[in-house]
Design an enzyme around this catalytic site. Structure first.
Site, PDB file in Angstrom:
ATOM      1  N   TYR A   1       6.582 -13.240  -1.224  1.00 11.29           N
ATOM      2  CA  TYR A   1       5.343 -13.963  -0.956  1.00 11.29           C
ATOM      3  C   TYR A   1       5.688 -15.438  -0.765  1.00 11.29           C
ATOM      4  O   TYR A   1       6.564 -15.977  -1.445  1.00 11.29           O
ATOM      5  CB  TYR A   1       4.371 -13.821  -2.124  1.00 11.29           C
ATOM      6  CG  TYR A   1       3.905 -12.406  -2.376  1.00 11.29           C
ATOM      7  CD1 TYR A   1       3.076 -11.741  -1.468  1.00 11.29           C
ATOM      8  CD2 TYR A   1       4.268 -11.732  -3.536  1.00 11.29           C
ATOM      9  CE1 TYR A   1       2.637 -10.451  -1.717  1.00 11.29           C
ATOM     10  CE2 TYR A   1       3.830 -10.436  -3.800  1.00 11.29           C
ATOM     11  CZ  TYR A   1       3.017  -9.803  -2.876  1.00 11.29           C
ATOM     12  OH  TYR A   1       2.576  -8.519  -3.116  1.00 11.29           O
TER      13      TYR A   1
ATOM     14  N   PHE B   1       6.597  -6.850  -3.993  1.00 14.10           N
ATOM     15  CA  PHE B   1       5.159  -6.607  -4.189  1.00 14.10           C
ATOM     16  C   PHE B   1       4.582  -7.272  -5.441  1.00 14.10           C
ATOM     17  O   PHE B   1       3.381  -7.295  -5.640  1.00 14.10           O
ATOM     18  CB  PHE B   1       4.835  -5.103  -4.208  1.00 14.10           C
ATOM     19  CG  PHE B   1       5.058  -4.414  -2.896  1.00 14.10           C
ATOM     20  CD1 PHE B   1       4.160  -4.573  -1.852  1.00 14.10           C
ATOM     21  CD2 PHE B   1       6.184  -3.625  -2.684  1.00 14.10           C
ATOM     22  CE1 PHE B   1       4.363  -3.950  -0.628  1.00 14.10           C
ATOM     23  CE2 PHE B   1       6.405  -3.000  -1.465  1.00 14.10           C
ATOM     24  CZ  PHE B   1       5.488  -3.162  -0.433  1.00 14.10           C
TER      25      PHE B   1
ATOM     26  N   HIS C   1       2.530   1.159   5.305  1.00 18.24           N
ATOM     27  CA  HIS C   1       2.582   0.007   4.408  1.00 18.24           C
ATOM     28  C   HIS C   1       1.232  -0.153   3.704  1.00 18.24           C
ATOM     29  O   HIS C   1       0.182   0.111   4.291  1.00 18.24           O
ATOM     30  CB  HIS C   1       2.912  -1.258   5.209  1.00 18.24           C
ATOM     31  CG  HIS C   1       3.322  -2.419   4.370  1.00 18.24           C
ATOM     32  ND1 HIS C   1       2.408  -3.271   3.786  1.00 18.24           N
ATOM     33  CD2 HIS C   1       4.550  -2.866   3.998  1.00 18.24           C
ATOM     34  CE1 HIS C   1       3.055  -4.195   3.107  1.00 18.24           C
ATOM     35  NE2 HIS C   1       4.358  -3.977   3.204  1.00 18.24           N
TER      36      HIS C   1
ATOM     37  N   ASP D   1       9.713  -9.551   2.809  1.00 18.66           N
ATOM     38  CA  ASP D   1      10.252 -10.784   2.237  1.00 18.66           C
ATOM     39  C   ASP D   1       9.312 -11.260   1.137  1.00 18.66           C
ATOM     40  O   ASP D   1       8.207 -10.744   0.994  1.00 18.66           O
ATOM     41  CB  ASP D   1      10.482 -11.859   3.309  1.00 18.66           C
ATOM     42  CG  ASP D   1       9.209 -12.305   4.004  1.00 18.66           C
ATOM     43  OD1 ASP D   1       8.224 -11.535   3.997  1.00 18.66           O
ATOM     44  OD2 ASP D   1       9.186 -13.411   4.557  1.00 18.66           O
TER      45      ASP D   1
END
Length: 256
Positions: free
Chosen positions: A101, A112, A221, A99
């Site tokens: 930031y 990202f 990740h 989701d």
């Protein structure tokens, strides 16, 4: 901790953007019907059936209500930034995030990525370190990945909105169904797309991707908690470009 005045300013600024009219357009009696969602035409036509489904109507009402009552990121006009930046017919690579930031000035609708004047988050810094190791590209001074989106990298979050300082707060509202529709469209309408699936949540979409038509690159990740479990050293950037070149496509310029 932000002052009440600062929070109020954010809220007022957010609502000046008139979320309902900019993103979920009001239908009017017009000879030329308005789009129900403001999104690049290539995506709108491919996803049009989604916008009449019950889950979308619920999601629309819920998100609109939350924008009116709370501070929600990204700003309303950036919710669909990934789709406006990377039209469907230009997609070469898909990078799936979680989701947005949830800090002020960070999210702007690309997974990202953060706004240009914002500190680079730890996960993105690990992405940059791998980019440097893989392709010898200098670590950028900005966390804004807009240039990747312009190159054909769909920077897709699984959930497209979040409340301030509350990670995963919009989980389960319906965005996940929309993300699946996106993956389904890319899988069915395009060929030779590279899917970078970093972490378990992103990898959960692998069953929707036809590997005879596309290429999947999986790793842990890039978060500091898991990056050393397979993300660091994965060489996904060079592997993606090798795949694209072999299929007659222009490789991605990963330099920012």
């Amino acid at each position: 901790m932000k002052s009440n005045l600062s929070v109020k300013k954010q809220y007022l600024s957010q609502n000046k953007e008139l979320f309902g009219k900019e993103i979920f357009l009001e239908l009017e009696n017009n000879s030329k019907p308005l789009k129900s969602v403001e999104i690049d035409d290539t995506w709108y036509h491919a996803l049009q059936s989604e916008f009449s489904k019950d889950y979308w109507k619920f999601l629309t009402d819920t998100i609109r209500g939350l924008y009116k009552k709370k501070i929600v990121y990204p700003s309303p006009k950036k919710v669909f930034n990934a789709f406006d930046s990377t039209p469907l017919d230009k997609v070469k690579v898909v990078i799936i995030g979680q989701d947005p930031y949830h800090g002020h000035g960070q999210a702007h609708g690309l997974s990202f990525s953060v706004e240009s004047d914002t500190k680079i988050p730890p996960s993105l810094m690990n992405i940059y370190k791998e980019l440097n190791s893989d392709l010898n590209i200098s670590i950028p001074s900005t966390g804004n990945l807009q240039s990747w989106a312009d190159e054909g990298v769909l920077l897709l979050n699984t959930i497209l909105t979040v409340e301030a300082n509350q990670a995963n707060s919009h989980k389960g509202l319906g965005w996940e169904k929309f993300t699946k529709a996106i993956i389904r469209v890319v899988d069915q309408e395009l060929k030779n797309v590279v899917f970078m699936l970093w972490g378990k949540q992103a990898q959960s979409f692998s069953s929707m991707i036809n590997e005879s038509n596309h290429h999947i690159l999986s790793a842990s990740h890039p978060s500091p908690l898991s990056a050393h479990n397979g993300f660091i050293g994965c060489k996904h950037f060079s592997k993606a470009n090798e795949y694209l070149k072999k299929r007659g496509k222009t490789p991605i310029n990963w330099t920012i």
